[in-house]
Design an enzyme around this catalytic site. Structure first.
Site, PDB file in Angstrom:
ATOM      1  N   GLU A 174     -24.514 -33.024  29.060  1.00 33.83           N
ATOM      2  CA  GLU A 174     -23.207 -33.052  29.741  1.00 33.83           C
ATOM      3  C   GLU A 174     -22.584 -31.658  29.833  1.00 33.83           C
ATOM      4  O   GLU A 174     -21.497 -31.397  29.310  1.00 33.83           O
ATOM      5  CB  GLU A 174     -22.260 -34.017  29.022  1.00 33.83           C
ATOM      6  CG  GLU A 174     -22.767 -35.451  29.049  1.00 33.83           C
ATOM      7  CD  GLU A 174     -21.820 -36.456  28.407  1.00 33.83           C
ATOM      8  OE1 GLU A 174     -21.002 -36.034  27.580  1.00 33.83           O
ATOM      9  OE2 GLU A 174     -21.922 -37.644  28.708  1.00 33.83           O
ATOM     10  N   GLU A 364     -27.881 -42.195  29.972  1.00 32.89           N
ATOM     11  CA  GLU A 364     -26.916 -42.825  29.066  1.00 32.89           C
ATOM     12  C   GLU A 364     -26.120 -43.838  29.867  1.00 32.89           C
ATOM     13  O   GLU A 364     -25.575 -43.509  30.917  1.00 32.89           O
ATOM     14  CB  GLU A 364     -25.910 -41.828  28.491  1.00 32.89           C
ATOM     15  CG  GLU A 364     -26.451 -40.870  27.473  1.00 32.89           C
ATOM     16  CD  GLU A 364     -25.357 -40.022  26.826  1.00 32.89           C
ATOM     17  OE1 GLU A 364     -24.212 -40.489  26.707  1.00 32.89           O
ATOM     18  OE2 GLU A 364     -25.661 -38.885  26.450  1.00 32.89           O
TER      19      GLU A 364
HETATM   20  C1  BG6 Z   1     -21.622 -39.203  26.078  1.00 31.64           C
HETATM   21  C2  BG6 Z   1     -22.295 -38.345  25.049  1.00 31.64           C
HETATM   22  O1  BG6 Z   1     -20.576 -38.502  26.618  1.00 31.64           O
HETATM   23  O2  BG6 Z   1     -20.980 -40.366  25.644  1.00 31.64           O
HETATM   24  C3  BG6 Z   1     -22.746 -39.080  23.801  1.00 31.64           C
HETATM   25  O3  BG6 Z   1     -23.383 -37.648  25.601  1.00 31.64           O
HETATM   26  C4  BG6 Z   1     -21.672 -40.069  23.400  1.00 31.64           C
HETATM   27  O4  BG6 Z   1     -23.007 -38.140  22.811  1.00 31.64           O
HETATM   28  C5  BG6 Z   1     -21.485 -41.060  24.529  1.00 31.64           C
HETATM   29  O5  BG6 Z   1     -21.947 -40.717  22.201  1.00 31.64           O
HETATM   30  C6  BG6 Z   1     -20.533 -42.179  24.226  1.00 31.64           C
HETATM   31  O6  BG6 Z   1     -19.313 -41.678  23.790  1.00 31.64           O
HETATM   32  P1  BG6 Z   1     -18.674 -42.124  22.421  1.00 31.64           P
HETATM   33  O7  BG6 Z   1     -17.522 -41.260  22.244  1.00 31.64           O
HETATM   34  O8  BG6 Z   1     -18.320 -43.550  22.597  1.00 31.64           O
HETATM   35  O9  BG6 Z   1     -19.730 -41.919  21.391  1.00 31.64           O
END
Ligand code: BG6
Length: 471
Positions: A174, A364
């Protein structure tokens, strides 16, 4: 309707959120290791060093360092054909600027990679996922050109060491978070000036381009991708002002992808820098480095869409990029207030493909939720299944209706791990439950949730099962 043959199915994790063992076998702290537990309401602070009175979730995380073998076995049981994980720079070069790599760090990732290959799981490796080594503080982390050289050396070590074993590489997780969460992105505090943030972004873009070129030189089969935080946005109203403001937000985010995919700073960014009187530390060869270092594909995370308008300018910095000044009343929100928008995934895929015409991969996507055990001893996480299913139905439309080449779909995260934004464990994403609480207490036992079996069946049918369920 179906997904392409050889479509990659799997999940993704990051070292600092999964491994724990933050000082084991020579590793030293990274920027992730100085962020204590926060909460839904309270942003995580950044301590300058480790304070014994505070709890730092990354220090133990879900102890992946000692459980990876079984975890990858479980991924295999689900039928994964790809696993995205990150390598902790501070395991390989503990201070970031060491002369020689730490053999124990390489050994650890050898075992992870071998375990993946044993099960025909394609490793997809992120070089930096929110964890710049703290040893680089003396240079100002990513605000220094020296960090570019240290990063390239680290990447070179890995590219040579894992040659012919790892084909897919992502440079910075990101990278556009430098505009919204600069500490995570590169050790830059929010209070720093715009000029420092722009400089740090510039150095990461340069470092990424150098690594792309190097990866291709080392092995022409290597494929290097950018990793974009999927900030896609809708205009708050149909007023021309809101539309232009929304376009500004989108361009501010996409500028990183413009550089990584097209090999040069876009005109609008150069104009903005000129207006703000920010001089980037250009050197004569830099242009060539950027244009030679174009990525092979674009990977991105996708959780939500944003709504933007005239109020957005001035609020996105430092607010996780989430508070844009508007609420989309058409969308429901997760327990953590993240708007849920499966159709937005198709919208985002179209934005990226229209702009870059490069293969895309979702690395993701998932739902952070509180999981509770039912009286039958199971976690019936139907909300998670529904979330993923609705996103996959839109993804399939993007492939079959819109003709977008999508290489794969990886969930965040196949196994519970520490939340990056809050540090909580309670915000769970996994198909596999890990018995550990927000304060690092628990047996670390792995327990399969209902979604584990659902994803397993889905992969077995290469996604066809989705449509059977719909009928
Ligand atoms: C993404 C990141 O932005 O979101 C991850 O690359 C992160 O590292 C994921 O865990 C989910 O966000 P969060 O804050 O719920 O863990």
């Amino acid at each position: 309707m179906s997904f392409p043959k050889n479509f990659l199915w799997g999940g993704a994790t990051s070292a600092a959120q999964y491994e724990g063992a933050y000082l084991e076998d020579g590793k030293l702290p990274s920027t992730a290791d100085v962020m204590p537990l926060g909460s839904k309401k309270h942003k995580r602070e950044i301590t300058n060093q480790i304070n014994k009175n505070k709890f730092y979730p990354s220090h133990t995380a879900v102890d992946g360092y000692h459980h990876y073998q079984r975890d990858i076995e479980l991924f295999h049981e689900m039928g994964f054909t790809a696993y995205r994980f990150s390598i902790a720079w501070s395991r390989i070069y503990p201070h970031g600027d060491d002369q020689n790599p730490n053999q124990a760090g390489l050994d650890f990732y050898d075992k992870i990679v071998d375990q993946c290959l044993k099960y025909n799981i394609e490793p997809i490796v992120t070089l930096q996922h929110f964890d710049t080594p703290m040893g680089l503080k003396k240079y100002g982390f990513w605000a220094s050109r020296k960090t570019v050289d240290f990063f390239v050396k680290y990447a070179q070590t890995l590219l040579i060491h894992f040659n012919n074993k790892i084909k897919y590489w992502l440079t910075f997780n990101e990278i556009n978070n430098m505009s919204t969460m600069p500490w995570n992105a590169g050790g830059i505090k929010n209070e720093e000036s715009e000029s420092v943030k722009e400089k740090a972004a510039y150095f990461q873009l340069l470092a990424s381009a150098k690594v792309v070129r190097l990866a291709h030189e080392i092995n022409s089969n290597n494929k290097v991708g950018m990793m974009y935080n999927g900030h896609f946005s809708y205009p708050a109203t149909c007023s021309p002002e809101d539309n232009l403001a929304n376009q500004d937000f989108q361009k501010e985010m996409l500028f990183y992808a413009d550089v990584q995919a097209r090999g040069a700073y876009p005109k609008f960014k150069l104009k903005e820098l000129e207006r703000e009187k920010i001089n980037l530390p250009f050197r004569s060869n830099d242009k060539k480095i950027l244009s030679d270092g174009k990525v092979d594909f674009i990977s991105f995370s996708y959780y939500m869409t944003h709504t933007c308008g005239v109020r957005t300018k001035g609020v996105i910095r430092g607010l996780n990029g989430l508070e844009t000044g508007y609420i989309n009343r058409y969308l429901k929100k997760s327990e953590w207030g993240w708007p849920i928008d499966p159709k937005g995934l198709r919208f985002g895929l179209n934005v990226l493909y229209d702009r870059y015409q490069l293969p895309l991969i979702i690395v993701e996507n998932g739902l952070g939720a509180v999981d509770n055990f039912s009286p039958d001893g199971m976690i019936h996480d139907n909300y998670r299944i529904e979330y993923i299913k609705q996103h996959l139905l839109q993804l399939e439309k993007a492939i079959s209706y819109d003709g977008i080449p999508v290489m794969g779909y990886l969930t965040w995260a196949p196994i519970d791990l520490v939340s990056a934004s809050t540090g909580e464990m309670n915000k769970r994403y996994g198909f596999i439950y890990v018995d550990v609480n927000d304060h690092g207490k628990g047996s670390f036992k792995r327990i399969k949730k209902s979604s584990f079996y659902w994803y397993q069946n889905l992969i077995k049918s290469n996604g066809d099962r989705l449509f059977e369920e719909e009928r």
